[in-house]
Design a protein around this motif. Structure first.
Motif, short mmCIF file in Angstrom:
data_model
loop_
_atom_site.label_atom_id
_atom_site.label_comp_id
_atom_site.label_asym_id
_atom_site.label_seq_id
_atom_site.Cartn_x
_atom_site.Cartn_y
_atom_site.Cartn_z
N SER A 1 54.68 113.92 34.59
CA SER A 1 54.10 112.05 35.94
C SER A 1 52.72 112.33 36.10
CB SER A 1 54.68 112.41 37.53
OG SER A 1 53.94 111.51 38.24
N PRO A 2 51.87 111.61 36.13
CA PRO A 2 50.42 111.58 36.79
C PRO A 2 50.40 111.87 37.93
CG PRO A 2 51.64 109.16 36.69
CD PRO A 2 52.38 110.07 36.42
N THR A 3 50.68 112.27 39.50
CA THR A 3 50.99 112.47 40.38
C THR A 3 51.85 114.48 39.94
OG1 THR A 3 52.61 111.45 41.11
CG2 THR A 3 50.25 110.56 41.32
N SER A 4 51.07 114.95 41.13
CA SER A 4 52.48 116.70 41.20
C SER A 4 52.46 116.22 42.74
CB SER A 4 51.56 117.60 40.50
OG SER A 4 50.98 117.15 39.13
N LYS A 5 54.20 117.18 43.00
CA LYS A 5 54.11 117.56 43.48
C LYS A 5 54.18 118.69 43.85
CE LYS A 5 56.12 115.59 48.59
NZ LYS A 5 56.86 114.58 48.98
N LEU B 1 68.44 113.20 44.22
CA LEU B 1 67.48 114.17 42.90
C LEU B 1 66.72 113.05 42.33
CD1 LEU B 1 69.88 116.56 41.35
CD2 LEU B 1 68.24 116.77 43.41
N GLU B 2 66.77 111.44 42.32
CA GLU B 2 65.99 111.36 41.74
C GLU B 2 64.28 111.03 42.33
OE1 GLU B 2 68.19 107.57 40.75
OE2 GLU B 2 69.16 107.87 39.44
N ALA B 3 64.50 111.22 43.54
CA ALA B 3 62.61 110.93 44.48
C ALA B 3 62.51 112.84 44.49
CB ALA B 3 63.91 110.83 45.92
N THR B 4 61.23 113.02 44.44
CA THR B 4 60.35 113.73 44.52
C THR B 4 61.00 114.84 45.07
OG1 THR B 4 58.96 112.71 42.55
CG2 THR B 4 58.28 114.76 43.62
#
Length: 460
Positions: free
Chosen positions: A63-67, A393-396
């Motif tokens: 993903s272009p973003t990380s969490k 689980l689909e949502a980060t």
């Protein structure tokens, strides 16, 4: 004319410096101008343990973003009678000045890169999470580490949190469900899980900097922490624990084991609606019995599945509708923790119909305990549990919470396939046994509203 050379004297570099061969040959394709799509190989969740004992888990999804989230075993259950309500203050103190950066610098630096930093808490965990663009990992992680490991808790900043504590509690009071659930835990347990997520009135403004620093020193240790990341390489995530999170090694001060006792708390008010929750002890998180209680919850009815819809298709609603003509709402309640759990029936009704609604709801659990669960009902419950689990689980955020909770509870992360197999393995007799455990177990009850017609727990 002087100063202008004939065309035949111009340098060849004007038109043929990068050209070789005949001028009539077709131009070759410049590979630098042809975009090459990278090939991303699907990754599995990776889990490792640092030399300090800190657990690390990550999923690289490109993903272009990380969490990332740092989970700490430092929820409200680890409070003592001397510092009850401390974790509420600690949750709000996440944006205050640290030894490495001022509150203004943390806020400005995180906002400058478009990131977000938040702190949440539960009865078992404090969760520090950050979401950011992938290239800003080190910038954001530096300030996240400051918040976790280097708080100063300056007395004047802590005293300024008192109005925010009152606002939090006022907002919680506007939701009767929160109040009833908190009262249920207070009545159900002697210690640990009885502690509220909110600071009690008598301790507002009394939590001192020394208490906060002592709590962090005793509980923020490597053996009680886990780092979880989505959209980040595992090797990079390990740097967070090795390079930035400098905490004391070891397991820290052990928390008290939750002791279930049962009981009742009633909050009388002028509200014509009665919110009542009757529960008994269930199964701890991750056990096979916990899966049975989850299916029992869905079989009875865990809320509407259509936006702004009613719960009229559930067994609870259909059973209670035969006992009263007044409007009501009823759902099955379930909560699991590392060493205990609660299962019960939550009802909302008019005050004069409270007794009929509560008793009719409990009768539906008794019916399942006596074998009243059909194969169709069991299949529907399994489909609902599996669908809700996979959708979460689909949502980060949901995936991050699931990984962090599993990692701190069991030290490992089960795959979705294993979780689905555990759900499919539950039989109708397992669900019936869970219902029997509720029917025969010692009850706990919490209720609020005009309770003139609400039965006491020993009358049910």
């Amino acid at each position: 004319m002087k100063g202008i050379r004939p065309l035949n004297q111009l340098s060849k570099r004007c038109y043929a410096a990068s050209r070789s061969g005949s001028l009539i040959d077709p131009l070759p394709v410049n590979p630098r101008k042809v975009p090459v799509k990278p090939v991303f190989q699907p990754q599995d969740v990776q889990v490792s343990k640092l030399p300090s004992g800190m657990l690390v888990a990550s999923l690289e999804n490109y993903s272009p973003t990380s969490k990332i989230g740092v989970f700490v075993k430092a929820g409200s259950r680890y409070e003592t009678p001397d510092n009850v309500g401390l974790t509420h203050v600690l949750r709000l103190a996440g944006n205050l000045t640290t030894k490495g950066a001022s509150a203004f610098k943390i806020c400005r630096s995180v906002e400058a890169v478009g990131a977000s930093l938040s702190i949440t808490s539960s009865k078992e965990h404090m969760v520090y999470s950050a979401e950011f663009l992938r290239d800003d990992f080190h910038t954001v992680v530096e300030y996240l580490a400051h918040v976790i490991t280097e708080p100063e808790f300056r007395p004047w900043e802590i005293s300024d949190l008192t109005p925010r504590i009152k606002i939090d509690k006022a907002l919680a009071k506007e939701c009767p469900q929160i109040g009833v659930i908190e009262k249920l835990h207070e009545a159900a347990y002697k210690n640990a899980l009885a502690n509220s997520l909110y600071c009690p009135d008598f301790n507002e403004g009394n939590i001192k900097s020394e208490q906060l620093l002592s709590f962090v020193a005793n509980n923020y240790t490597s053996g009680r922490m886990a780092i979880v990341g989505v959209g980040v390489k595992h090797s990079i995530l390990r740097q967070l624990g090795e390079q930035y999170l400098h905490v004391r090694a070891g397991a820290g001060v052990p928390g008290a084991k939750a002791v279930y006792r049962g009981g009742e708390l009633r909050v009388q008010s002028a509200d014509g609606l009665v919110h009542a929750l009757v529960a008994s002890e269930a199964a701890p998180m991750g056990s096979a019995e916990a899966n049975a209680f989850s299916l029992l919850q869905r079989a009875l009815g865990a809320g509407p599945h259509v936006k702004r819809g009613a719960n009229i298709c559930s067994k609870l609603s259909q059973g209670i509708a035969k006992a009263t003509t007044q409007p009501f709402d009823a759902t099955a309640f379930s909560a699991t923790y590392s060493d205990s759990g609660l299962f019960g029936i939550y009802t909302v009704s008019q005050y004069d119909a409270a007794a009929e609604v509560i008793r009719a709801g409990l009768a539906q659990v008794t019916a399942i305990a006596e074998g009243g669960l059909s194969a169709e009902d069991l299949a529907r419950a399994k489909n609902q549990v599996k669908a809700e689990y996979l959708m979460s689980l689909e949502a980060t955020e949901g995936f991050l919470e699931e990984m962090g909770a599993q990692l701190l509870t069991t030290g490992a992360i089960s795959t979705p396939d294993a979780a689905l197999q555990g759900i499919d393995a539950v039989t109708a007799s397992d669900v019936a046994n869970a219902a029997k455990k509720f029917v025969s177990g010692k009850k706990t009850m919490a209720s609020t509203g005009h309770l003139i017609n609400t039965p006491f727990v020993d009358e049910l």
